[in-house]
Design an enzyme around this catalytic site. Sequence first.
Site, mmCIF file in Angstrom:
data_model
loop_
_atom_site.group_PDB
_atom_site.id
_atom_site.type_symbol
_atom_site.label_atom_id
_atom_site.label_comp_id
_atom_site.label_asym_id
_atom_site.label_seq_id
_atom_site.Cartn_x
_atom_site.Cartn_y
_atom_site.Cartn_z
ATOM 1 N N SER A 45 0.721 -1.079 -0.044
ATOM 2 C CA SER A 45 -0.014 0.054 -0.443
ATOM 3 C C SER A 45 0.719 1.262 0.011
ATOM 4 C CB SER A 45 -0.970 -0.497 1.463
ATOM 5 O OG SER A 45 -2.252 -0.832 1.492
ATOM 6 N N LYS A 95 0.744 3.498 -3.040
ATOM 7 C CA LYS A 95 -0.360 4.500 -3.051
ATOM 8 C C LYS A 95 -0.180 6.155 -2.919
ATOM 9 C CE LYS A 95 -3.498 0.406 -1.110
ATOM 10 N NZ LYS A 95 -4.657 0.155 -0.634
ATOM 11 N N TYR A 136 -3.120 -1.903 -10.528
ATOM 12 C CA TYR A 136 -2.622 -1.843 -9.366
ATOM 13 C C TYR A 136 -2.525 -2.843 -8.742
ATOM 14 C CZ TYR A 136 -3.957 -2.185 -4.243
ATOM 15 O OH TYR A 136 -4.296 -2.341 -3.042
ATOM 16 N N TYR A 146 -4.310 3.767 7.538
ATOM 17 C CA TYR A 146 -5.978 3.307 7.257
ATOM 18 C C TYR A 146 -6.683 4.032 9.223
ATOM 19 C CZ TYR A 146 -2.749 0.156 5.602
ATOM 20 O OH TYR A 146 -1.732 -0.486 4.120
ATOM 21 N N VAL A 159 0.532 -3.909 4.350
ATOM 22 C CA VAL A 159 0.432 -5.023 4.845
ATOM 23 C C VAL A 159 1.941 -5.687 4.981
ATOM 24 C CG1 VAL A 159 -1.677 -5.480 4.473
ATOM 25 C CG2 VAL A 159 -0.584 -5.927 2.084
HETATM 26 N N1 GLN Z 1 -2.478 -4.792 -2.220
HETATM 27 C C1 GLN Z 1 -2.304 -4.983 -1.499
HETATM 28 C C2 GLN Z 1 -4.061 -5.209 -1.415
HETATM 29 O O1 GLN Z 1 -4.279 -4.759 -2.269
HETATM 30 C C3 GLN Z 1 -2.214 -3.592 -0.229
HETATM 31 C C4 GLN Z 1 -3.283 -3.637 0.895
HETATM 32 C C5 GLN Z 1 -1.998 -3.093 1.868
HETATM 33 O O2 GLN Z 1 -1.229 -2.633 2.191
HETATM 34 N N2 GLN Z 1 -2.192 -2.749 3.001
HETATM 35 O O3 GLN Z 1 -4.864 -5.909 -0.465
#
Ligand code: GLN
Length: 317
Positions: free
Chosen positions: A63, A66, A189, A241, A259
């Site tokens: 993530s 992003k 993505y 988050y 994650v």
């Molecule tokens: N690739 C992960 C997903 O889309 C990224 C989520 C994350 O790092 N919080 O679920």
Amino acid sequence: MSQVQAFLDQLYHELKGVSAGQVASYIPELARANPDWFGISIVTLDGHTYEVGDVAQKFTIQSISKVFVYGMALEDYGRDQLLKKVGVEPTGDPFNSLIRLDEDSKRPENPMVNAGAIATTGLITGADLADRLNRMLAMFQRYVGNEVFVDVSTFISERSTGHRNRAMAHLMLNFGMIDQPIEDALDLYFQQCSVLVTAHDLAVMAATLANQGVNPITGERAVGANHVRDILSVMYTCGMYNFAGEWAFRVGIPAKSGVSGGILAVVPNRAGIAVFSPLLDGHGNSVRGLKVFEALSRQYGFHLFDLSLGRCNFTQT
Ligand code: GLN
């Protein structure tokens, strides 16, 4: 040895034994991470690097990507156009939640949670999918200062198990927030999430944002200075988050977690900081990472509302 390095070493040894949390397993490839991995990297704008632990261990950015893709979309579209497709409001919900998508404007709340990130990625321009991926990789390279690669196993693992993400894309297609072919947006993505980085790379990327978009090591501009304020604002309000408020209160600088166990944070005009440790808490944030940042923020006074008092100075402490 500098006092900063001595403090990092001490912190590392204090926190190395923390074994709370879980390695993410909903993406099968991430379950292979070693729970002991732990690295801390600080890159200051005046040319110092302080590091300890597994700072050269590669892992997928997840993530944290992003943040940088949002910067690219700001460059491709401008903030007003982009705001029509992706908001800037924190959700208070888990990063992979779908529940708000069907409300009011049908616009994903912000680009730091999955729905908003998929919509943002869907907007990245290019002649075809390969061109869009190459533009994205070139962008990451400017921030890192070296070539970057997609981890194909993780990409395939995400693509074959990312049913929630696919469901979000379908909903957003139905609302007119993203366009066909949604499989392209999803592939891009999943690929951006599978870009390989190290904790050191993440600290350089954060330092680039701390330096108004110019990589402090290579001197290359990674993103227009006029977009940095917008990027840091959404990181500050939405980057951790449904822990973003707590983080702002306790640590007080723009940050983003992923994650795979990375947390990247920006001390404006001072430094970029990254921690990598794959054991995650219930919000999906690195357990040791949170502890490191709380300790560093206390020690160096870099909470934004301490910074305004002119307290933080890594090199003199
Ligand atoms: N690739 C992960 C997903 O889309 C990224 C989520 C994350 O790092 N919080 O679920």
